[in-house]
Design an enzyme around this catalytic site. Sequence first.
Site, PDB file in Angstrom:
ATOM      1  N   VAL A 119      -9.462  -1.977  29.807  1.00 16.50           N
ATOM      2  CA  VAL A 119      -8.643  -0.760  29.718  1.00 16.50           C
ATOM      3  C   VAL A 119      -9.431   0.381  29.087  1.00 16.50           C
ATOM      4  CG1 VAL A 119      -6.485  -2.029  29.637  1.00 16.50           C
ATOM      5  CG2 VAL A 119      -7.659  -1.489  27.502  1.00 16.50           C
ATOM      6  N   ALA A 120     -10.531   0.059  28.400  1.00 13.02           N
ATOM      7  CA  ALA A 120     -11.398   1.081  27.808  1.00 13.02           C
ATOM      8  C   ALA A 120     -12.768   0.456  27.575  1.00 13.02           C
ATOM      9  CB  ALA A 120     -10.819   1.598  26.499  1.00 13.02           C
ATOM     10  N   SER A 123     -19.782   2.322  24.023  1.00  8.60           N
ATOM     11  CA  SER A 123     -21.176   1.899  23.909  1.00  8.60           C
ATOM     12  C   SER A 123     -21.324   0.619  23.107  1.00  8.60           C
ATOM     13  CB  SER A 123     -21.999   3.012  23.257  1.00  8.60           C
ATOM     14  OG  SER A 123     -21.454   3.339  21.986  1.00  8.60           O
ATOM     15  N   ILE A 124     -20.372   0.335  22.217  1.00  3.20           N
ATOM     16  CA  ILE A 124     -20.448  -0.848  21.363  1.00  3.20           C
ATOM     17  C   ILE A 124     -19.587  -1.985  21.900  1.00  3.20           C
ATOM     18  CG2 ILE A 124     -20.045  -1.754  19.037  1.00  3.20           C
ATOM     19  CD1 ILE A 124     -22.317   0.191  19.118  1.00  3.20           C
ATOM     20  N   ALA A 125     -18.416  -1.652  22.407  1.00  7.93           N
ATOM     21  CA  ALA A 125     -17.456  -2.697  22.794  1.00  7.93           C
ATOM     22  C   ALA A 125     -16.563  -2.199  23.918  1.00  7.93           C
ATOM     23  CB  ALA A 125     -16.618  -3.101  21.585  1.00  7.93           C
ATOM     24  N   GLN A 126     -15.752  -3.112  24.438  1.00  7.46           N
ATOM     25  CA  GLN A 126     -14.729  -2.742  25.415  1.00  7.46           C
ATOM     26  C   GLN A 126     -13.434  -3.464  25.075  1.00  7.46           C
ATOM     27  OE1 GLN A 126     -17.156  -4.061  28.792  1.00  7.46           O
ATOM     28  NE2 GLN A 126     -15.509  -5.475  29.375  1.00  7.46           N
ATOM     29  N   VAL A 127     -12.320  -2.934  25.610  1.00  9.56           N
ATOM     30  CA  VAL A 127     -10.990  -3.407  25.229  1.00  9.56           C
ATOM     31  C   VAL A 127     -10.287  -4.001  26.442  1.00  9.56           C
ATOM     32  CG1 VAL A 127      -8.748  -2.731  24.278  1.00  9.56           C
ATOM     33  CG2 VAL A 127     -10.847  -1.650  23.417  1.00  9.56           C
ATOM     34  N   LYS A 141     -10.740  -6.187  21.246  1.00  8.85           N
ATOM     35  CA  LYS A 141     -11.932  -5.343  21.314  1.00  8.85           C
ATOM     36  C   LYS A 141     -13.129  -6.269  21.184  1.00  8.85           C
ATOM     37  CE  LYS A 141     -13.932  -1.176  19.199  1.00  8.85           C
ATOM     38  NZ  LYS A 141     -13.739  -0.138  18.154  1.00  8.85           N
ATOM     39  N   ASP A 285     -12.106  10.472  12.853  1.00 14.76           N
ATOM     40  CA  ASP A 285     -12.390  10.764  14.267  1.00 14.76           C
ATOM     41  C   ASP A 285     -11.095  10.909  15.074  1.00 14.76           C
ATOM     42  OD1 ASP A 285     -14.011  11.236  16.457  1.00 14.76           O
ATOM     43  OD2 ASP A 285     -14.219   9.116  16.971  1.00 14.76           O
TER      44      ASP A 285
END
Length: 550
Positions: A119-120, A123-127, A141, A285
């Site tokens: 779903v997202a 650069s470090i991880a995906q969900v 994540k 952020d």
Amino acid sequence: MFSGLTQTSSRQREILEVVFRNGWDYARRLLTGSKADAPNLPTPAVLRNILIDLGPVFVKLGQLLSTRPDVLPADYINALSTLQSDVPPVPWSEIEVVLRRELREPLEVTFAKIDQQAVAAGSIAQVHRVTLADGREAAIKVQRPGIDLIIDQDIALIRSLADLASRSSLGQDYDIKALAEEFTTALRDELDFFKEASYTDQLRRNMAKSSWFDPTQLVIPEIYWDLTTENLLVMKWLDGVPLLTAKVPDEPQNGNTVSNRRTTTTILFRAFFQQIYIDGFFHADPHPGNLFYLDDGRVALLDCGMIGRLDPNTQRILTEMLLAIVDLDSQRCVQLTLQLAESSRGVNLARLENDYDRLLRKYYNRNIAELNFSQVFYEVLQVARVNKIKLPSNLGLYAKALANLEGVARTFDPEINLLDQIKPLMTDLFRRQLIGDEPLQTLLRTALDIKSLSLQSPRQVEQLLDRVTSETLKWNLTLKDLDGLRLTMDDSANRLSFSILVGSLIMGAATISAEGSSLSWISNVLFGAASFLGLWLAVNILRSGRLRQR
């Protein structure tokens, strides 16, 4: 220093190719042996393109630099603020390997259902969205496979390049080594999902109570600690959409139409003001992708990996700075900037005040309700940078958080009057600073301080009078830059003494010569000595350059 460059020579070549391809002329001239001018940063657009071409780690570096308006000029901040990690998701087959390694139980036992489509992706991880074995909906994540090795390689290279750059005036002006260390620390923190989970929990606890807004209307996802690891973060799934894409209907209330957009914006402003000015622990952020409007009408804060911290003294100074900006008070801005500074040696106070006065003068006779507070604070940090004032790095995160929050608020609710949002909060903040959250405790503490002062003062006055009457009082004064004046005065006194001596010798010789006695040889000796000393004095004065300066 060179070991990092040696170990990453292939990556170094890739960086040079990217730099050449984007046309940073200084690097091209330097590395091709042509005559190069003094080094300058590449233009904002070129720097942004270089970072994008170098990949996710350097995009992260650009995002960090965008939080440092005290280091980079405004046009660089604006260009780097638009950087977002745009990377394709890793195939599910690779993510599954990471999941099976991190989970204590088999994948099929832990999750009843898994959406293999991300779903997202960052650069470090995906969900991914999953359903736990007990039926709860969750978001997982997952760290990208091998990202730690890539980051270690790029960190070694960045440190080596920063060490080289620090030897130039460019590197010293921008404190490249400190920036590199700050970046590598932040990047390594992002690799540890335990830290992000603890930050998320801390924010959720802080936002669970408030006198400024209804805490039930703000959601921070719950962490499922029993499944979370250093490389896997599991949290409650929240149904919603990014705030700026949400369709927010107005609601009738007591015969009037109430804007849900205004209500939502007020909640966000008050939640972040509490984080910054009361808790001193804030989500750093809040860009549009991290603010969600939930299906039930509540607002959610996501991705709490970047956190800012402020100590009580800094909170107090920033509160007063906000008021000084509203009042367009340049003198107060100078005082508060110097209080914030880590180093302010050699600062020209007159120039600093003139810079602030010139900055704030352009906002005179303008509608204060339309004042862009974050932009003004960015400019305040720019003035500090130009005047060589070193400020704490957490002020960059503070400015970035305010800028993102204000930008989202004005886009989401264009008719909002930010001054109306700030006024009641400022009044309460100053009340808290004056009497605290517990007035009785503050009163008792003040009474103790007054008692201590009343007991000590008579004795201290008595000691001072004793020292004055007994002539034992000494004043120790240290005045800067007197050594040069003292040496100049000593030099002038010596020359004056030589001049008097030369004149005396000449007069004595003339007197003896006029008498015409047998001592005429003494007259010749005196004339010779006077001539020699006079010539030496003249040469000394000419060599000093004082006559030319006048």
